[in-house]
Design a protein around this motif. Structure first.
Motif, PDB file in Angstrom:
ATOM      1  N   HIS A 231       0.796  -1.224   0.000  1.00  0.00           N
ATOM      2  CA  HIS A 231       0.000   0.000   0.000  1.00  0.00           C
ATOM      3  C   HIS A 231       0.830   1.276   0.000  1.00  0.00           C
ATOM      4  O   HIS A 231       0.264   2.373   0.042  1.00  0.00           O
ATOM      5  CB  HIS A 231      -0.940  -0.010   1.211  1.00  0.00           C
ATOM      6  CG  HIS A 231      -1.823  -1.212   1.255  1.00  0.00           C
ATOM      7  ND1 HIS A 231      -2.816  -1.432   0.320  1.00  0.00           N
ATOM      8  CD2 HIS A 231      -1.849  -2.285   2.097  1.00  0.00           C
ATOM      9  CE1 HIS A 231      -3.423  -2.581   0.589  1.00  0.00           C
ATOM     10  NE2 HIS A 231      -2.857  -3.114   1.655  1.00  0.00           N
ATOM     11  N   TYR A 316      -5.702   8.619   3.408  1.00  0.00           N
ATOM     12  CA  TYR A 316      -5.352   7.313   2.841  1.00  0.00           C
ATOM     13  C   TYR A 316      -4.930   6.342   3.945  1.00  0.00           C
ATOM     14  O   TYR A 316      -5.388   5.205   3.998  1.00  0.00           O
ATOM     15  CB  TYR A 316      -4.223   7.503   1.833  1.00  0.00           C
ATOM     16  CG  TYR A 316      -3.719   6.225   1.200  1.00  0.00           C
ATOM     17  CD1 TYR A 316      -4.471   5.561   0.227  1.00  0.00           C
ATOM     18  CD2 TYR A 316      -2.494   5.687   1.560  1.00  0.00           C
ATOM     19  CE1 TYR A 316      -4.005   4.402  -0.367  1.00  0.00           C
ATOM     20  CE2 TYR A 316      -2.011   4.528   0.976  1.00  0.00           C
ATOM     21  CZ  TYR A 316      -2.774   3.885   0.017  1.00  0.00           C
ATOM     22  OH  TYR A 316      -2.309   2.728  -0.555  1.00  0.00           O
ATOM     23  N   THR A 358      -3.191   5.841  -6.608  1.00  0.00           N
ATOM     24  CA  THR A 358      -2.264   4.728  -6.391  1.00  0.00           C
ATOM     25  C   THR A 358      -1.485   4.377  -7.652  1.00  0.00           C
ATOM     26  O   THR A 358      -0.578   3.554  -7.603  1.00  0.00           O
ATOM     27  CB  THR A 358      -3.017   3.483  -5.883  1.00  0.00           C
ATOM     28  OG1 THR A 358      -4.095   3.187  -6.779  1.00  0.00           O
ATOM     29  CG2 THR A 358      -3.577   3.721  -4.488  1.00  0.00           C
TER      30      THR A 358
END
Length: 430
Positions: A231, A316, A358
């Motif tokens: 991530h 996020y 992303t």
């Protein structure tokens, strides 16, 4: 009593050690569940400053059982250097437990790490050169060495042979380095076997029994959300799971054992190493943050890149980790600024993004959209309640809380153990 996960909500160096220490007197176990000695925690107790790299911060809290979980990669030389250093300062290290399933950083991992970074040149990742990535790569490739293997020389030798069959071809034929022998590697690793044996345990069983018995277990992440292998800002990331999900896989407990997830976040932003950083400053304000905040790596001494608070990244991190609370650190460093900008969104090729893209290309092109807040000049290092903060500092904190989507439950106003403003209880059941 709850299982509590503590993670970094930016690119690391947010002050997780201070947050862990804040909770230390109220928890029974502190578990490091990822990473290795490629990052550090600085904890200040009275006039004493401790820089920890591999050890969990809980080792400094009397009565707490510190645990190195199965998700960590362990450099045995560093482990005992740290234990000896803090033992010499009067810290009791006898309670430390190390998972038998944790992987070991062998000497050849450090060698491969360093030569690979040099070989990459401008495409380098910015690793610490401590063998972390190669050790995790061997883990995934199923040629790694675990703590249990130290106690069976036959298995240890077979695993080292298997690993070096490949690595020596790489070192000799690609990097023009000498081959590493099996004997020297096995000898180096075995010299730690007897000393580490009493610490090694099935820590998954230990931790689950502790939770069953109503003990409070704190799981602390190394590195941070934006460096997570899945991530983070890939490929400029670490090699392990530094988000809340990593606490489960890296310690051997189930997801239903976690009650709260605390994110630690600076009142501005820093990162070390290569990779995109939308709010990075290259002017005198960036240098001011670096010098005033002491922004140099605990492990490497490298100067950290500095920038303004990024609310996009905070949102996020809240989403990826399921944050229940934020600990805001280093608010005092912003004292003396007329205006304090906060990144509220990104502009990517003329398109506004309120959430983090992303896609690597989009994030590389992200330009911060700022909102300006009035600064303050008063010394806040002695404040111990929210109401004692200057009005503009209060407004800044409340704005960050609203933009980040997670309540701010504590505020750091200095490096010392007591320089913290508690707002909400950080240990709370679901």
């Amino acid at each position: 009593m709850p299982g509590v996960v503590l993670v970094g909500a930016q690119w690391g160096d947010e002050g997780k050690g201070k947050a862990t220490d804040l909770l230390g007197s109220r928890v029974d176990y502190v578990v490091k569940f990822n990473g290795g000695n490629n990052a550090g925690h600085t904890v200040v107790i009275g006039n004493e400053k401790y820089a920890l790299h591999l050890l969990p911060s809980g080792i400094l809290s009397p009565g707490v059982i510190p645990v190195i979980g199965n998700g960590v990669v362990v450099d045995l030389e560093v482990l005992f250097q740290e234990l000896d250093a803090i033992s010499a300062r009067g810290v009791d290290t006898s309670r430390l437990l190390v998972s038998g399933s944790a992987h070991i950083i062998a000497p050849y991992h450090r060698t491969v790490d360093k030569v690979t970074e040099r070989f990459l040149g401008k495409r380098r990742i910015g690793t610490t050169g401590r063998g972390i990535g190669p050790a995790y790569a061997d883990k995934i490739n199923r040629v790694g060495i675990r703590m249990w293997d130290l106690f069976d020389e036959k298995i240890l030798r077979a695993k080292v042979e298997g690993a070096l069959d490949q690595k020596n071809h790489l070192l000799v034929k690609i990097y023009n380095r000498r081959a590493i022998t099996v004997d020297e590697t096995v000898e180096e690793l075995l010299k730690y076997a007897d000393r580490v044996r009493p610490m090694v345990a099935d820590t998954s069983v230990e931790l689950n029994k502790a939770l069953d018995a109503g003990r409070t277990v704190l799981f602390e992440a190394g590195q941070a959300t934006m460096l997570d292998i899945d991530h983070g800002t890939y490929p400029f990331v670490t090699s392990s799971s530094a988000t809340a999900g990593g606490a489960v896989t890296g310690s051997g407990i189930g997801p239903t054992r976690v009650d709260s997830v605390i994110g630690v976040i600076k009142a501005y932003t820093t990162r070390v190493g290569e990779g995109p950083f939308p709010t990075e400053l290259f002017d005198d304000k960036g240098e001011f943050l670096r010098k005033s905040g002491g922004e140099y790596g605990v492990t490497t001494g490298r100067p950290r890149r500095c920038g303004w608070y990024d609310a996009v990244i905070a949102r996020y991190a809240a989403r990826i980790n399921g944050l229940t609370d934020l600990v805001l650190t280093k608010l005092d460093i912003l004292t003396g600024m007329e205006k304090v900008p906060v990144c509220v969104a990104y502009d990517v090729d003329g398109v506004r993004h309120d959430e983090m893209p992303t896609d690597q290309t989009a994030f590389h092109h992200a330009k911060p959209i700022y909102e300006q807040f009035d600064g303050w000049w008063e010394d806040i290092s002695h404040a111990r309640t929210f109401e004692e903060l200057p009005v503009n500092a209060q407004r800044y904190v409340r704005a960050l809380e609203e933009m980040s989507g997670t309540r701010i439950s504590a505020i750091g106003v200095g490096p010392a153990r007591d320089q913290i403003i508690p707002i909400h209880d950080l240990i709370h059941p679901r």
